[in-house]
Design a protein around this motif. Structure first.
Motif, PDB file in Angstrom:
ATOM      1  N   TYR A  10       1.052  -1.058   0.051  1.00  0.00           N
ATOM      2  CA  TYR A  10       0.401  -0.269   0.370  1.00  0.00           C
ATOM      3  C   TYR A  10       0.791   1.053   0.139  1.00  0.00           C
ATOM      4  N   TYR A  11       0.238   1.919  -0.698  1.00  0.00           N
ATOM      5  CA  TYR A  11       0.796   3.595  -0.516  1.00  0.00           C
ATOM      6  C   TYR A  11      -0.211   3.936   0.007  1.00  0.00           C
ATOM      7  N   GLY A  12      -0.289   4.583   1.869  1.00  0.00           N
ATOM      8  CA  GLY A  12      -0.941   4.812   2.513  1.00  0.00           C
ATOM      9  C   GLY A  12      -2.659   3.873   2.253  1.00  0.00           C
ATOM     10  N   GLN A  13      -3.945   4.467   1.717  1.00  0.00           N
ATOM     11  CA  GLN A  13      -5.030   3.889   1.350  1.00  0.00           C
ATOM     12  C   GLN A  13      -4.785   2.992   0.140  1.00  0.00           C
ATOM     13  N   ILE A  14      -4.040   3.312  -0.899  1.00  0.00           N
ATOM     14  CA  ILE A  14      -4.137   3.169  -1.907  1.00  0.00           C
ATOM     15  C   ILE A  14      -3.397   1.815  -2.160  1.00  0.00           C
ATOM     16  N   HIS A  15      -4.654   0.603  -2.548  1.00  0.00           N
ATOM     17  CA  HIS A  15      -3.727  -0.915  -1.941  1.00  0.00           C
ATOM     18  C   HIS A  15      -3.107  -1.015  -3.720  1.00  0.00           C
ATOM     19  N   ALA A  16      -2.030  -1.069  -3.900  1.00  0.00           N
ATOM     20  CA  ALA A  16      -0.772  -0.742  -4.878  1.00  0.00           C
ATOM     21  C   ALA A  16      -0.555  -2.375  -5.513  1.00  0.00           C
ATOM     22  N   LEU A  17      -0.239  -3.074  -4.804  1.00  0.00           N
ATOM     23  CA  LEU A  17      -0.260  -4.585  -5.063  1.00  0.00           C
ATOM     24  C   LEU A  17      -1.029  -5.341  -4.526  1.00  0.00           C
ATOM     25  N   GLY A  34       3.546  -4.092 -18.565  1.00  0.00           N
ATOM     26  CA  GLY A  34       1.882  -3.502 -18.166  1.00  0.00           C
ATOM     27  C   GLY A  34       1.407  -2.313 -18.587  1.00  0.00           C
ATOM     28  N   GLY A  35       0.685  -1.171 -17.724  1.00  0.00           N
ATOM     29  CA  GLY A  35      -0.222  -0.067 -18.305  1.00  0.00           C
ATOM     30  C   GLY A  35       0.926   0.454 -17.204  1.00  0.00           C
ATOM     31  N   ASN A  36       1.009   2.154 -17.669  1.00  0.00           N
ATOM     32  CA  ASN A  36       0.785   3.231 -16.291  1.00  0.00           C
ATOM     33  C   ASN A  36       0.255   2.481 -14.967  1.00  0.00           C
ATOM     34  N   GLY A  37       1.066   2.865 -13.855  1.00  0.00           N
ATOM     35  CA  GLY A  37       0.425   2.782 -12.704  1.00  0.00           C
ATOM     36  C   GLY A  37      -0.558   0.786 -12.025  1.00  0.00           C
ATOM     37  N   ALA A  38       0.179  -0.147 -13.065  1.00  0.00           N
ATOM     38  CA  ALA A  38      -0.772  -1.341 -12.843  1.00  0.00           C
ATOM     39  C   ALA A  38       0.333  -1.770 -11.810  1.00  0.00           C
ATOM     40  N   GLY A  39       1.919  -1.393 -11.536  1.00  0.00           N
ATOM     41  CA  GLY A  39       2.382  -1.409  -9.612  1.00  0.00           C
ATOM     42  C   GLY A  39       4.129  -2.333 -10.224  1.00  0.00           C
ATOM     43  N   LYS A  40       3.970  -2.040 -11.674  1.00  0.00           N
ATOM     44  CA  LYS A  40       5.515  -2.391 -11.743  1.00  0.00           C
ATOM     45  C   LYS A  40       7.121  -2.569 -10.751  1.00  0.00           C
ATOM     46  N   THR A  41       6.522  -0.987 -10.659  1.00  0.00           N
ATOM     47  CA  THR A  41       7.351  -0.126 -10.072  1.00  0.00           C
ATOM     48  C   THR A  41       7.603  -0.276  -8.535  1.00  0.00           C
ATOM     49  N   THR A  42       5.776  -0.160  -7.966  1.00  0.00           N
ATOM     50  CA  THR A  42       5.479  -0.802  -6.788  1.00  0.00           C
ATOM     51  C   THR A  42       6.417  -2.761  -6.345  1.00  0.00           C
ATOM     52  N   THR A  43       6.027  -3.131  -7.201  1.00  0.00           N
ATOM     53  CA  THR A  43       6.951  -4.597  -7.327  1.00  0.00           C
ATOM     54  C   THR A  43       8.235  -4.716  -7.052  1.00  0.00           C
ATOM     55  N   LEU A  44       8.825  -4.065  -8.044  1.00  0.00           N
ATOM     56  CA  LEU A  44      10.557  -4.198  -7.626  1.00  0.00           C
ATOM     57  C   LEU A  44      10.594  -3.471  -6.188  1.00  0.00           C
ATOM     58  N   ARG A  45      10.524  -1.879  -6.190  1.00  0.00           N
ATOM     59  CA  ARG A  45      10.478  -1.764  -4.565  1.00  0.00           C
ATOM     60  C   ARG A  45      10.264  -2.434  -3.477  1.00  0.00           C
ATOM     61  N   THR A  46       9.270  -3.272  -3.411  1.00  0.00           N
ATOM     62  CA  THR A  46       8.860  -4.479  -2.501  1.00  0.00           C
ATOM     63  C   THR A  46       9.838  -5.453  -2.411  1.00  0.00           C
ATOM     64  N   PRO A  82      16.768   2.001 -10.031  1.00  0.00           N
ATOM     65  CA  PRO A  82      15.449   1.917 -10.983  1.00  0.00           C
ATOM     66  C   PRO A  82      14.990   2.802 -11.182  1.00  0.00           C
ATOM     67  N   GLU A  83      14.411   3.851 -11.523  1.00  0.00           N
ATOM     68  CA  GLU A  83      13.090   4.123 -12.731  1.00  0.00           C
ATOM     69  C   GLU A  83      13.929   5.412 -12.476  1.00  0.00           C
ATOM     70  N   GLY A  84      14.286   6.205 -13.470  1.00  0.00           N
ATOM     71  CA  GLY A  84      15.030   7.477 -13.672  1.00  0.00           C
ATOM     72  C   GLY A  84      16.278   7.777 -13.386  1.00  0.00           C
ATOM     73  N   ASP A 159      14.121  -1.206 -13.944  1.00  0.00           N
ATOM     74  CA  ASP A 159      13.350  -0.247 -13.989  1.00  0.00           C
ATOM     75  C   ASP A 159      13.334   0.166 -15.091  1.00  0.00           C
ATOM     76  N   GLU A 160      12.640  -0.209 -16.094  1.00  0.00           N
ATOM     77  CA  GLU A 160      12.162   0.492 -17.152  1.00  0.00           C
ATOM     78  C   GLU A 160      12.937   0.913 -17.292  1.00  0.00           C
ATOM     79  N   PRO A 161      14.349   0.166 -17.789  1.00  0.00           N
ATOM     80  CA  PRO A 161      16.041   0.834 -18.587  1.00  0.00           C
ATOM     81  C   PRO A 161      16.133   1.600 -20.170  1.00  0.00           C
ATOM     82  N   GLU A 192       9.502  -3.091 -17.808  1.00  0.00           N
ATOM     83  CA  GLU A 192       9.581  -2.645 -19.012  1.00  0.00           C
ATOM     84  C   GLU A 192       8.286  -1.930 -19.357  1.00  0.00           C
ATOM     85  N   GLN A 193       8.188  -0.442 -20.163  1.00  0.00           N
ATOM     86  CA  GLN A 193       6.805  -0.143 -20.913  1.00  0.00           C
ATOM     87  C   GLN A 193       7.492  -0.626 -22.197  1.00  0.00           C
ATOM     88  N   ASN A 194       8.044  -1.485 -22.878  1.00  0.00           N
ATOM     89  CA  ASN A 194       8.123  -1.732 -24.238  1.00  0.00           C
ATOM     90  C   ASN A 194       8.572  -2.954 -24.247  1.00  0.00           C
TER      91      ASN A 194
HETATM   92  P1  ATP Z   1       4.123   3.482 -14.203  1.00  0.00           P
HETATM   93  O1  ATP Z   1       4.719   2.328 -16.186  1.00  0.00           O
HETATM   94  O2  ATP Z   1       3.496   4.693 -14.779  1.00  0.00           O
HETATM   95  O3  ATP Z   1       6.132   3.858 -13.512  1.00  0.00           O
HETATM   96  P2  ATP Z   1       4.095   1.042 -12.549  1.00  0.00           P
HETATM   97  O4  ATP Z   1       3.482   0.230 -13.505  1.00  0.00           O
HETATM   98  O5  ATP Z   1       5.499   1.490 -12.141  1.00  0.00           O
HETATM   99  O6  ATP Z   1       3.603   3.044 -13.793  1.00  0.00           O
HETATM  100  P3  ATP Z   1       3.604   2.052  -9.960  1.00  0.00           P
HETATM  101  O7  ATP Z   1       3.979   3.549  -9.969  1.00  0.00           O
HETATM  102  O8  ATP Z   1       4.185   0.101  -9.322  1.00  0.00           O
HETATM  103  O9  ATP Z   1       3.146   1.199 -11.371  1.00  0.00           O
HETATM  104  O10 ATP Z   1       2.000   2.750  -9.152  1.00  0.00           O
HETATM  105  C1  ATP Z   1       0.786   1.696  -8.295  1.00  0.00           C
HETATM  106  C2  ATP Z   1       0.052   2.800  -8.486  1.00  0.00           C
HETATM  107  O11 ATP Z   1       0.047   2.832  -6.792  1.00  0.00           O
HETATM  108  C3  ATP Z   1      -0.181   3.659  -8.964  1.00  0.00           C
HETATM  109  O12 ATP Z   1      -2.247   3.283  -9.194  1.00  0.00           O
HETATM  110  C4  ATP Z   1      -0.034   4.470  -8.951  1.00  0.00           C
HETATM  111  O13 ATP Z   1       0.003   6.121  -8.480  1.00  0.00           O
HETATM  112  C5  ATP Z   1       0.223   4.502  -6.866  1.00  0.00           C
HETATM  113  N1  ATP Z   1       1.165   4.848  -6.486  1.00  0.00           N
HETATM  114  C6  ATP Z   1       2.998   4.811  -6.839  1.00  0.00           C
HETATM  115  N2  ATP Z   1       3.690   5.411  -6.371  1.00  0.00           N
HETATM  116  C7  ATP Z   1       3.153   6.546  -5.374  1.00  0.00           C
HETATM  117  C8  ATP Z   1       3.169   6.849  -4.416  1.00  0.00           C
HETATM  118  N3  ATP Z   1       4.451   8.046  -4.706  1.00  0.00           N
HETATM  119  N4  ATP Z   1       2.603   7.806  -2.805  1.00  0.00           N
HETATM  120  C9  ATP Z   1       1.596   7.041  -3.867  1.00  0.00           C
HETATM  121  N5  ATP Z   1       0.447   6.332  -4.802  1.00  0.00           N
HETATM  122  C10 ATP Z   1       1.768   5.590  -5.570  1.00  0.00           C
END
Ligand code: ATP
Length: 236
Positions: A10-17, A34-46, A82-84, A159-161, A192-194
């Protein structure tokens, strides 16, 4: 080598994975698409300990590492690009590499790894004394990868090289990823987005959608899947 079981992050209330399970075997390249916001970055961070899952387990080399701090996990041979990119813009190329090796105490080993990095990316050698922040996006990505390699990782999380890079740099980065896997046996989890490039070098793949695995299997089968082709590979 790596196994995630029923991960909820979670990010606070946001259930990301939402109950994500996946595994990476030694020697594989596994793509996570997966598309934007799918949770890819969150998976690697976890996985790398930057975020703690609320539920579920991450097992790495047979040990549960959920909640173990990042630097401890890194010390066991996992490296995260990391991304970026996040290189240090005010440090030179060489200094960035030295910082990447802060957990390596043997100076000779550090120097050997810097030279290995230069062999892999000759462009970095040419720019050894240049400040990181003044390099192009592609060069910074090379530096970010070379820095992550300073700990001689067994598992590399990328993450998105290819993000924001010109086609030529994208080719070069993917070529290096394949070489690391083939020549050094480095296991790779590639976000990857690609999707088409990622599926081209991976053996297996997972498709993530709104925090859940929608599909998994051999990369070639995923690449041939009609819904994947429409959603992520730009097919009409
Ligand atoms: P992208 O390709 O756009 O980076 P992603 O698949 O890597 O997307 P994540 O960045 O893991 O996706 O995000 C997953 C969900 O968590 C999204 O709904 C996003 O809005 C939310 N999220 C990501 N980072 C934060 C944050 N720092 N605070 C709150 N919510 C976040």
């Amino acid at each position: 080598m790596l196994e995630l079981r029923d991960i909820h992050t979670y990010y606070g209330q946001i259930h990301a994975l939402k109950g994500l399970s996946m595994n990476v075997n030694q020697g594989e390249i596994v793509a996570l698409i997966g598309g934007n916001g799918a949770g890819k970055t969150t998976t690697l961070r976890t996985i790398s300990g930057m975020m703690k899952p609320k539920q579920g387990s991450v097992s790495y080399l047979g040990q549960n590492v959920s909640g173990v701090p990042s630097h401890t996990i890194m010390g066991r041979g996992m490296s995260h690009v990391p991304e970026g990119r996040r290189i240090f813009p005010q440090l030179t190329v060489r200094e960035n590499l030295e910082v990447g090796a802060y957990t390596v105490s043997n100076k000779k080993t550090v120097e050997e790894r810097i030279q290995e990095g230069f062999a892999l990316f000759p462009r970095l050698k040419e720019r050894e004394t240049q400040l990181g922040g003044t390099m192009s996006g592609g060069e910074q990505q090379m530096l970010a990868i070379a820095r992550a390699l300073m700990v001689a990782p067994k598992l590399l999380l990328l993450d998105e090289p290819s993000m924001g890079l010109s086609p030529l740099f994208v080719e070069a980065i993917f070529d290096i990823i394949e070489r690391l896997n083939k020549e050094r046996g480095t296991t790779i989890l590639l976000v990857e987005q690609n999707a088409s490039m990622a599926l081209g070098i991976a053996q297996r793949a997972y498709v993530l959608q709104t925090g859940e695995i929608k599909l998994s299997g051999q990369a070639a089968d995923i690449a041939a899947d009609e819904t994947v082709r429409k959603a992520y590979l730009g097919d009409e």
